[in-house]
Design an enzyme around this catalytic site. Structure first.
Site, PDB file in Angstrom:
ATOM      1  N   MET A   2      49.366  45.021  28.831  1.00 11.01           N
ATOM      2  CA  MET A   2      48.268  46.198  28.670  1.00 11.01           C
ATOM      3  C   MET A   2      48.157  47.117  28.897  1.00 11.01           C
ATOM      4  O   MET A   2      47.224  48.304  29.851  1.00 11.01           O
ATOM      5  CB  MET A   2      46.745  45.430  29.032  1.00 11.01           C
ATOM      6  N   TYR A  59      47.428  50.316  28.109  1.00 13.01           N
ATOM      7  CA  TYR A  59      46.206  50.825  27.135  1.00 13.01           C
ATOM      8  C   TYR A  59      45.050  51.212  28.163  1.00 13.01           C
ATOM      9  O   TYR A  59      44.666  50.057  29.067  1.00 13.01           O
ATOM     10  CB  TYR A  59      45.853  50.287  25.880  1.00 13.01           C
ATOM     11  N   ASP A  60      44.423  51.872  27.678  1.00  6.03           N
ATOM     12  CA  ASP A  60      43.103  51.606  29.059  1.00  6.03           C
ATOM     13  C   ASP A  60      43.304  53.082  29.691  1.00  6.03           C
ATOM     14  O   ASP A  60      42.099  53.171  31.119  1.00  6.03           O
ATOM     15  CB  ASP A  60      42.294  51.098  28.819  1.00  6.03           C
ATOM     16  N   GLY A  93      39.971  33.935  28.442  1.00  6.41           N
ATOM     17  CA  GLY A  93      39.619  34.684  28.964  1.00  6.41           C
ATOM     18  C   GLY A  93      38.931  35.607  28.532  1.00  6.41           C
ATOM     19  O   GLY A  93      37.985  35.699  27.998  1.00  6.41           O
ATOM     20  N   GLY A  94      40.047  36.955  29.027  1.00  2.55           N
ATOM     21  CA  GLY A  94      39.847  38.559  27.981  1.00  2.55           C
ATOM     22  C   GLY A  94      38.812  39.281  29.168  1.00  2.55           C
ATOM     23  O   GLY A  94      38.291  38.285  30.449  1.00  2.55           O
ATOM     24  N   GLU A 111      41.100  38.784  33.715  1.00  2.00           N
ATOM     25  CA  GLU A 111      41.005  39.906  33.657  1.00  2.00           C
ATOM     26  C   GLU A 111      40.543  40.384  35.047  1.00  2.00           C
ATOM     27  O   GLU A 111      39.116  40.689  35.183  1.00  2.00           O
ATOM     28  CB  GLU A 111      40.756  40.976  33.113  1.00  2.00           C
TER      29      GLU A 111
END
Ligand code: NAG
Ligand code: NAG
Ligand code: NAG
Length: 468
Positions: free
Chosen positions: A281, A283-284, A172-173, A214
């Protein structure tokens, strides 16, 4: 003209004093007029990035940013979500982690250029798990191009140096959501996907699969039950692993950190019984978008005093506890740490703190993503001392209109100690490619230390007696 000529001239003109003062006035006038123009040119060149472009050639961070832009945008597009009215369970006995061993899960993006981080340059003892990505779901199966198949074979050779190293294929990613929706929709499709996982385990000797969709249910199309279908995929994977232990594989999920996406995408308490662990995840949290045109910390550990309501939830401590609150065992929560930085362009370079107005991405890096080597060069070339924000336990640095939030040894020390002391399952690092894999940054006063950021994380996890 000579002095003699000059005196003759002034004598002839008969008005010595006035001609002197006229010249003076002209000189002052010219200075007054040209100085701002000169200053304007310098500032403008800096703003346009002429100066930085010469000093810091922009590197191609294609492999990092492609995977990240979607998530960064999703985290920073809040919609109407302002509901934060839950309270945490304080009694966490049921979930108290019994950690014999911390995990250090490192993401590695397939190299896209000769100067990218190559498989053979990865230290086989740095991480306990390497998630290599990203691969797609095509026709309900894992799909790797011939190039990626060859690179995967090379990567798996790292296990000959360190037999304990686990290598997982990350599917994915942020850019690769397409194949998932079709695959999860019915049992037959999911079965075909799981069979393709087993084939990779058999043929490539990988240790598991990391599902980095995602995000489930973000764009469900005509699948009303997409969130449930994703949970069913995990359940069927768990059943498959139990039924055929010969080709057992690890199942991890890379998961969102913001509460609105979590509630929309995951059945957390069910997931807890099917996954080996999750990669949070974290971050961001802050990224330049037109909805969030202000500076902010990429991965703050804690909220600041001034961050209220939804903003107060945009930090690692909140996300990690929220996942635990929703039913994920602490030992299964692997807390994400970035090695990359986020960059912003300030609207007014005099207003340069946290939450200062920003007009776009910074010039460093690409689409607001920059690798650690670029940041350390930026700091050393400009002799900038970063500002360490004690509330978020994170540094940021400013040079005129360039504003960057990044990680350094100090911030990663605080964050890894938090993971260790709160007994989460370990740390996830995103990613090896944006750490200083060539060792060009100064660490402890000397250069030549490869992967300095990931090494800080490893060192602190190892400092615990309970860890392996
Ligand atoms: C906010 O969340 C709480 C807890 O999940 C829920 O009980 C409440 O109804 C929600 N409020 C709104 C306005 O959605
Ligand atoms: C997927 O299926 C389509 C239609 O059957 C086919 O044309 C395509 O080549 C397949 N792709 C892969 C990677 O197997
Ligand atoms: C961390 O999160 C927990 C749970 O939300 C909260 O009780 C605690 O105050 C937070 N810690 C800090 C320093 O903000």
């Amino acid at each position: 003209m000579s002095v003699e000529e000059y005196s003759r001239y002034t004598l002839l003109s008969g008005s010595n004093s006035s001609s002197w003062s006229l010249d003076k006035r002209t000189v002052i006038l010219i200075s007054v007029l040209t100085f701002p123009v000169f200053m304007f040119c310098i500032t403008y060149m800096t703003l346009l990035g002429v100066y930085e472009k010469v000093v810091y050639p922009i590197r191609n961070l294609e492999e990092i940013r492609q995977q990240n832009v979607h998530r960064a945008l999703a985290y920073n597009t809040f919609g109407d979500e302002t509901n934060t009215s839950y309270s945490f369970y304080l009694n966490s006995k049921r979930y108290s982690a019994d950690i014999g061993e911390f995990k250090l899960v490192c993401y590695y993006n397939f190299p896209s250029r000769p100067d990218s981080l190559q498989t053979e340059d990865i230290d086989p003892f740095l991480c306990t798990h390497i998630n290599v990505g990203f691969v797609e779901v095509v026709n309900n199966s894992i799909f790797l191009s011939a190039d990626k198949q060859a690179l995967l074979k090379e990567l798996v050779k790292l296990k000959t140096f360190n037999a304990k190293l686990k290598i997982l294929l990350s599917v994915g990613g942020a850019g690769g959501a397409t194949g998932f929706s079709e695959m999860v929709i019915n049992h037959a499709n999911r079965k075909s996907f799981i069979q393709s996982v087993i084939n990779y385990v058999k043929d490539y000797h990988i240790d598991g699969i990391d599902l980095d969709w995602e995000f489930p249910n973000e764009d469900p199309g005509n699948d009303k039950y997409q969130k449930m279908h994703f949970t069913q995929l995990l359940e069927e994977m768990r059943t498959c692993v139990q039924r055929q232990p010969k080709y057992a594989f690890l199942v991890s999920v890379a998961v969102a950190a913001t509460s609105n996406i979590i509630s929309n995408s995951y059945d957390v308490s069910y997931m807890n019984s099917y996954v080996d662990y999750i990669n949070l995840m974290a971050y961001d949290y802050h990224y330049y978008t037109k909805y969030t045109p202000f500076t902010g910390i990429n991965s703050p550990l804690y909220a600041s005093e001034s961050e209220k309501y939804y903003l107060g939830t945009l930090n690692t401590n909140y996300s990690a506890n929220y996942w635990h609150f929703l039913g994920m065992d602490k030992s299964k929560i692997i807390v994400g740490l970035p090695t990359y930085a986020h960059t912003f362009t300030l609207t007014n370079f005099r207003n340069n703190g946290l939450y200062a107005p920003a007009s776009g991405f910074g010039k460093l890096g690409s689409l607001g993503f920059a690798g650690y080597p670029q940041i350390c060069q930026f700091l050393s070339t400009n002799q900038i001392s970063p500002i360490f924000d004690m509330e978020s336990k994170s540094p940021y640095a400013v040079k005129l209109s360039e504003w960057v939030s990044f990680e350094d040894a100090e911030s990663l020390t605080y964050k890894t100690e938090y993971i260790r002391d709160n007994k989460f399952g370990g740390a996830m690092v995103y990613c090896l490619n944006s750490d200083d894999y060539k060792g060009i940054c100064k660490a402890n006063g000397k250069t030549g230390i490869r992967f300095p950021l990931t090494n800080v994380v490893k060192q602190i996890l190892m400092d615990n007696d309970g860890s392996g």
